[in-house]
Scaffold this motif. Sequence first.
Motif, PDB file in Angstrom:
ATOM      1  N   GLN A   1       0.843  -1.206   0.000  1.00 53.45           N
ATOM      2  CA  GLN A   1       0.000   0.000   0.000  1.00 53.45           C
ATOM      3  C   GLN A   1       0.879   1.256   0.000  1.00 53.45           C
TER       4      GLN A   1
ATOM      5  N   LYS B   1      -5.396   9.298  -6.442  1.00 56.44           N
ATOM      6  CA  LYS B   1      -6.071   8.030  -6.158  1.00 56.44           C
ATOM      7  C   LYS B   1      -6.006   7.106  -7.382  1.00 56.44           C
TER       8      LYS B   1
ATOM      9  N   LEU C   1      -2.809   5.890  -4.855  1.00 56.01           N
ATOM     10  CA  LEU C   1      -2.669   6.340  -3.461  1.00 56.01           C
ATOM     11  C   LEU C   1      -3.662   5.585  -2.564  1.00 56.01           C
ATOM     12  N   ASP C   2      -3.145   4.927  -1.527  1.00 60.50           N
ATOM     13  CA  ASP C   2      -4.003   4.180  -0.596  1.00 60.50           C
ATOM     14  C   ASP C   2      -4.272   4.944   0.681  1.00 60.50           C
ATOM     15  N   ASN C   3      -3.291   5.729   1.111  1.00 58.32           N
ATOM     16  CA  ASN C   3      -3.371   6.315   2.444  1.00 58.32           C
ATOM     17  C   ASN C   3      -2.507   7.570   2.470  1.00 58.32           C
TER      18      ASN C   3
ATOM     19  N   LEU D   1     -10.202  13.479   1.080  1.00 56.53           N
ATOM     20  CA  LEU D   1      -9.594  12.146   0.887  1.00 56.53           C
ATOM     21  C   LEU D   1     -10.587  11.063   1.293  1.00 56.53           C
TER      22      LEU D   1
ATOM     23  N   VAL E   1      -9.943   7.431   0.105  1.00 49.95           N
ATOM     24  CA  VAL E   1      -8.529   7.294   0.479  1.00 49.95           C
ATOM     25  C   VAL E   1      -8.443   7.427   1.997  1.00 49.95           C
TER      26      VAL E   1
ATOM     27  N   SER F   1      -6.619   7.827   5.798  1.00 48.36           N
ATOM     28  CA  SER F   1      -5.553   8.717   6.271  1.00 48.36           C
ATOM     29  C   SER F   1      -5.373   8.555   7.768  1.00 48.36           C
TER      30      SER F   1
END
Length: 375
Positions: free
Chosen positions: A138, A166, A170-172, A206, A211, A213
């Motif tokens: 990830q 994303k 982008l995962d996190n 996000l 996504v 965070s």
Amino acid sequence: MDPALKAIEHKVEEGVPLSLADGLTLYRTPDIHTLGRMARAVKERKSGKKVFYVLNRYINSTNVCYAGCKFCSFAVDEFKEKERVVRMPADVVFEKALETGTNFNQVHIVGGHDPRQLSLDYWLPLMRRFKEALPHVQLSLFTAAEIEYMAKRHRLSFAALIAMLKEAGLDNVNGGGAEIFAEETRKKICPGKVNSENWLAIHEELHRQGVASNATMLYGQIESLEDRVDHLVRLRESQERSPGFNAFIPLAFHPDGNELNDCGWTTGLDDIRTFAVARLMLDNFDHIKAYWMIQGLKVCQVALQFGADDMDGTHGSTDEEMIYHSAGTQSGQFVDDRTFRALIEQAGYEPVRRNSTYEEFPHDWTPPERELIEA
Ligand code: SF4
């Protein structure tokens, strides 16, 4: 038991969110044992006997930064301190992530506000390359401060930029850049970076786009206890509006080599108290992370008895964290998973390997053969 904690304990048992006044009472009580017991009970209600850790790679891709935060010992002026500049080309970032193998579940990258690196031309191809070569990994990239900088640079709305990131994998997004939300204090310590309103707006966007965070708080600098509790209340309200924060990470201020060095170091008691207060105030956060590189392995192990349920990442044996090491942290650069597991077990908990979004893996999990990149 401190009688002032009785009513708060009742609220916690009933699931009533704690007020700013409650948070201050928790910070000021001399009864650290009851505070710990209350925080531990909440932790165990949420994650039982589990305590999480991740096998990861950590990279600071650039230390060039123009934001000028007063608590920062990491940023470098590229014209005055040329010999200290680190600015990794995308190939180097990719190769660095793979230096010690492919058996990891997260790559964590943050850096300064560097006009030559914080661009979509740099990041989108690199992110796609990671996803193609290491689909099991990830991507935990950037902070809200870096996302705001990139959005301004490309004249994009936060929503448009996040959609592009994303799409590239982008995962996190990491929790840094939150520092302390209280405006007056924030203006004194980091006037040149994302304001609290935009930090929260970026994380909420996000989450709306799926996504995940994390969130942080920098404590032990010039902030008041009111500032700390206000910060936690604002995070809780943001999570209510747009859920998606996985973990809260209290970051202890480190004083070496920056303009706030008069503040000194935080104490062990302040550290564990902060973990416990956070666990009790943030009733809608699943995880409280004790990041060993900041408070040290020993305080983090004790924090597991004060509401924390995560020790964060092993880092690779060749990783080199620069943000906290520039500011004087005594922690090393790398901890193997056996050490993590032993520390967690000694604290009375069950170690569980995770990725950024808290999917669980057996401790001896390795990536499927087909997913490994060609040597
Ligand atoms: S804390 Fe981050 S944004 Fe602030 S000066 Fe340091 S690197 Fe730049």
